[in-house]
Motif scaffolding. Structure first.
Motif, PDB file in Angstrom:
ATOM      1  N   UNK A 106      33.642   0.012  48.330  1.00  0.00           N
ATOM      2  CA  UNK A 106      33.098  -0.694  49.483  1.00  0.00           C
ATOM      3  C   UNK A 106      34.149  -1.357  50.348  1.00  0.00           C
ATOM      4  N   UNK A 107      35.411  -1.215  49.943  1.00  0.00           N
ATOM      5  CA  UNK A 107      36.490  -1.820  50.723  1.00  0.00           C
ATOM      6  C   UNK A 107      36.678  -1.084  52.049  1.00  0.00           C
ATOM      7  N   UNK A 108      36.511   0.240  52.041  1.00  0.00           N
ATOM      8  CA  UNK A 108      36.574   1.040  53.260  1.00  0.00           C
ATOM      9  C   UNK A 108      35.185   1.563  53.594  1.00  0.00           C
ATOM     10  N   UNK A 109      34.877   1.666  54.895  1.00  0.00           N
ATOM     11  CA  UNK A 109      33.683   2.407  55.280  1.00  0.00           C
ATOM     12  C   UNK A 109      34.076   3.877  55.479  1.00  0.00           C
TER      13      UNK A 109
ATOM     14  N   UNK B 169      50.026  -0.245  51.960  1.00  0.00           N
ATOM     15  CA  UNK B 169      50.790  -0.696  50.809  1.00  0.00           C
ATOM     16  C   UNK B 169      50.739  -2.211  50.711  1.00  0.00           C
ATOM     17  N   UNK B 170      50.854  -2.905  51.836  1.00  0.00           N
ATOM     18  CA  UNK B 170      50.744  -4.343  51.821  1.00  0.00           C
ATOM     19  C   UNK B 170      49.306  -4.778  51.652  1.00  0.00           C
ATOM     20  N   UNK B 171      48.380  -4.006  52.224  1.00  0.00           N
ATOM     21  CA  UNK B 171      46.978  -4.366  52.129  1.00  0.00           C
ATOM     22  C   UNK B 171      46.510  -4.371  50.686  1.00  0.00           C
ATOM     23  N   UNK B 172      47.160  -3.565  49.841  1.00  0.00           N
ATOM     24  CA  UNK B 172      46.730  -3.480  48.462  1.00  0.00           C
ATOM     25  C   UNK B 172      47.094  -4.726  47.668  1.00  0.00           C
ATOM     26  N   UNK B 173      47.885  -5.628  48.262  1.00  0.00           N
ATOM     27  CA  UNK B 173      48.102  -6.923  47.655  1.00  0.00           C
ATOM     28  C   UNK B 173      46.794  -7.706  47.782  1.00  0.00           C
ATOM     29  N   UNK B 174      46.208  -8.067  46.677  1.00  0.00           N
ATOM     30  CA  UNK B 174      44.883  -8.664  46.675  1.00  0.00           C
ATOM     31  C   UNK B 174      44.984 -10.167  46.418  1.00  0.00           C
ATOM     32  N   UNK B 175      44.143 -10.941  47.135  1.00  0.00           N
ATOM     33  CA  UNK B 175      44.132 -12.372  46.909  1.00  0.00           C
ATOM     34  C   UNK B 175      43.695 -12.690  45.486  1.00  0.00           C
TER      35      UNK B 175
ATOM     36  N   UNK C  30      35.128 -17.748  41.130  1.00  0.00           N
ATOM     37  CA  UNK C  30      35.804 -16.549  40.618  1.00  0.00           C
ATOM     38  C   UNK C  30      34.948 -15.327  40.890  1.00  0.00           C
ATOM     39  N   UNK C  31      35.520 -14.324  41.554  1.00  0.00           N
ATOM     40  CA  UNK C  31      34.762 -13.090  41.744  1.00  0.00           C
ATOM     41  C   UNK C  31      34.719 -12.330  40.421  1.00  0.00           C
ATOM     42  N   UNK C  32      33.553 -11.778  40.113  1.00  0.00           N
ATOM     43  CA  UNK C  32      33.334 -11.144  38.814  1.00  0.00           C
ATOM     44  C   UNK C  32      34.082  -9.824  38.711  1.00  0.00           C
ATOM     45  N   UNK C  33      34.082  -9.041  39.797  1.00  0.00           N
ATOM     46  CA  UNK C  33      34.687  -7.711  39.771  1.00  0.00           C
ATOM     47  C   UNK C  33      36.006  -7.696  40.538  1.00  0.00           C
ATOM     48  N   UNK C  34      36.877  -6.757  40.157  1.00  0.00           N
ATOM     49  CA  UNK C  34      38.232  -6.704  40.728  1.00  0.00           C
ATOM     50  C   UNK C  34      38.232  -6.274  42.185  1.00  0.00           C
ATOM     51  N   UNK C  35      37.444  -5.245  42.529  1.00  0.00           N
ATOM     52  CA  UNK C  35      37.545  -4.650  43.858  1.00  0.00           C
ATOM     53  C   UNK C  35      36.319  -4.861  44.732  1.00  0.00           C
TER      54      UNK C  35
ATOM     55  N   UNK D  64      30.263  -9.973  52.015  1.00  0.00           N
ATOM     56  CA  UNK D  64      31.603 -10.476  52.265  1.00  0.00           C
ATOM     57  C   UNK D  64      32.278  -9.564  53.276  1.00  0.00           C
ATOM     58  N   UNK D  65      33.312 -10.080  53.914  1.00  0.00           N
ATOM     59  CA  UNK D  65      34.046  -9.315  54.925  1.00  0.00           C
ATOM     60  C   UNK D  65      35.429  -8.968  54.397  1.00  0.00           C
ATOM     61  N   UNK D  66      35.884  -7.752  54.707  1.00  0.00           N
ATOM     62  CA  UNK D  66      37.244  -7.338  54.371  1.00  0.00           C
ATOM     63  C   UNK D  66      38.187  -7.828  55.461  1.00  0.00           C
ATOM     64  N   UNK D  67      39.086  -8.700  55.101  1.00  0.00           N
ATOM     65  CA  UNK D  67      40.008  -9.263  56.086  1.00  0.00           C
ATOM     66  C   UNK D  67      41.432  -9.223  55.561  1.00  0.00           C
ATOM     67  N   UNK D  68      42.372  -9.451  56.472  1.00  0.00           N
ATOM     68  CA  UNK D  68      43.779  -9.422  56.132  1.00  0.00           C
ATOM     69  C   UNK D  68      44.422 -10.743  56.547  1.00  0.00           C
ATOM     70  N   UNK D  69      45.303 -11.224  55.706  1.00  0.00           N
ATOM     71  CA  UNK D  69      46.059 -12.430  56.031  1.00  0.00           C
ATOM     72  C   UNK D  69      47.496 -12.199  55.591  1.00  0.00           C
ATOM     73  N   UNK D  70      48.370 -11.934  56.573  1.00  0.00           N
ATOM     74  CA  UNK D  70      49.777 -11.662  56.317  1.00  0.00           C
ATOM     75  C   UNK D  70      49.931 -10.506  55.323  1.00  0.00           C
ATOM     76  N   UNK D  71      49.173  -9.446  55.565  1.00  0.00           N
ATOM     77  CA  UNK D  71      49.262  -8.261  54.734  1.00  0.00           C
ATOM     78  C   UNK D  71      48.523  -8.349  53.414  1.00  0.00           C
ATOM     79  N   UNK D  72      47.844  -9.461  53.172  1.00  0.00           N
ATOM     80  CA  UNK D  72      47.138  -9.637  51.904  1.00  0.00           C
ATOM     81  C   UNK D  72      45.657  -9.351  52.082  1.00  0.00           C
ATOM     82  N   UNK D  73      45.104  -8.600  51.138  1.00  0.00           N
ATOM     83  CA  UNK D  73      43.694  -8.236  51.169  1.00  0.00           C
ATOM     84  C   UNK D  73      42.842  -9.440  50.769  1.00  0.00           C
ATOM     85  N   UNK D  74      41.852  -9.775  51.593  1.00  0.00           N
ATOM     86  CA  UNK D  74      41.009 -10.928  51.323  1.00  0.00           C
ATOM     87  C   UNK D  74      39.545 -10.514  51.309  1.00  0.00           C
TER      88      UNK D  74
END
Length: 354
Positions: free
Chosen positions: A73-76, A137-143, A187-192, A254-264
């Protein structure tokens, strides 16, 4: 004469042998050159094959990553298709450029007649560690999966006996209030994905009740009851202080957003529903009275009133952004047995500030 004939025969033989040796040397050189060209071509072809396979393998991994993001669900679908096309285009360009690099290396070596060129050009020299440098590659850095918030809540409070309605409550609707302050971790229950979260923390609750009809609480042994006060009361307020551990399951988009290359996994400006409960201890109760007996008087009663020491209940909230409509209900009666069961409940606003 015989001697002259011998010398002449020896001379002819020498010329013949020299000619044969020259022809043999030329043939060997030509064969050596042919073999060298064949070896170079074979090596070049092998290097091109390896380079092509490397880029195809990178493309395969990139497509796999995009598909995983689509499934989570991270990408449409539209974004996934777009990135697949971009990845395929990048792989094709990389293959094309690497082939040109290999051909130019071989041509330069041949042109400069480098020593041992045909034998020293090897497969390992042609292997390049070129990374597919994509924005993802940077987007895959997850909060971090856990964040914390400051919690503040307040609103109306009341208490009812079994079968009693709010219309005939023993406590003032507008005058009885609650206040809560605390700290919570989410805490989010699932990783992705972030559709399900667990919210937990520590809170300090103040539940206030203002009796109606000029009454106040009186303790008689184990019995706590409301009685009419002998003077006109300007204020009659009973307060219970609790220290509790609340736990809620929170769901919502929830919304997929980016903050300084970090996936939020952002829940800002999103509807959230929380449901759960709390448990803890009653750490104190008191009653404040203010009355006029000809000389303004104030009185504070700090007896136990036989309240339950252990408190627990159900709570829920409906939130948009950081503001929520909040309700809680004590499953434990305010006063211990043998008193009539009287359960406290609250309704108000809750603010979660990160």
């Amino acid at each position: 004469m015989k001697t002259i004939i011998i010398y002449f025969a020896f001379l002819i033989s020498s010329f013949a042998i020299g000619s044969m040796e020259a022809q043999e040397t030329t043939a060997e050189k030509e064969q050596h050159t042919t073999d060298s060209i064949a070896r170079v071509q074979k090596i070049k072809d092998e290097r091109i094959r390896i380079a092509t396979e490397e880029e195809k393998e990178k493309l395969k991994k990139e497509i796999q990553r995009i598909n995983e993001n689509l499934e989570s669900g991270w990408y449409d679908k539209e974004r996934a298709e777009k990135e697949k096309k971009e990845a395929a285009k990048l792989a094709a360009e990389n293959i094309k450029n690497r082939i040109v690099i290999i051909e130019n290396e071989v041509a330069m070596a041949e042109r400069n007649k480098e020593s041992g060129t045909y034998l020293e050009i090897n497969l390992s020299k042609g292997k390049f560690n070129l990374d597919i440098d994509t924005p993802d590659k940077e987007e895959r850095m997850v909060e971090k999966r856990t964040r914390n918030d400051f919690v503040l809540a307040f609103g109306f409070n009341n208490a009812l006996e079994s079968g009693q309605s709010i219309n005939n409550s023993d406590f003032k609707l507008a005058g009885s209030r609650f206040f809560e302050i605390g700290w919570a971790w989410t805490t989010r229950v699932f990783e992705n994905t972030n559709w399900l979260r667990v919210k937990y923390g520590l809170s300090f609750q103040l539940n206030g009740l203002k009796p109606t009809d000029n009454r106040y609480f009186v303790q008689d042994g184990d019995i706590t009851r409301l009685e009419e006060f002998e003077y006109d009361l300007d204020k009659s307020k009973f307060r219970m202080d609790n220290l509790v551990v609340p736990i809620h399951f929170e769901i919502g988009p929830y919304a997929n957003r980016y903050d300084k290359g970090r996936r939020k996994f952002s829940t800002e400006d999103q509807i959230k529903i929380g449901f759960g409960g709390y448990a803890g201890f009653n750490i104190g109760e008191r009653q404040k009275l203010k009355f006029n007996d000809g000389d303004d008087q104030k009185r504070k009663d700090k007896s136990s009133f036989n309240t339950n020491e252990f408190v627990y209940g159900l709570s829920a909230y409906l939130s948009f952004g950081g503001t929520a409509l909040y309700a809680k209900y004590d499953l434990n009666p305010i006063f211990a047995s043998p008193n009539t069961e009287l359960n406290n409940f609250s309704l108000g606003l809750r603010f979660d500030v990160d």
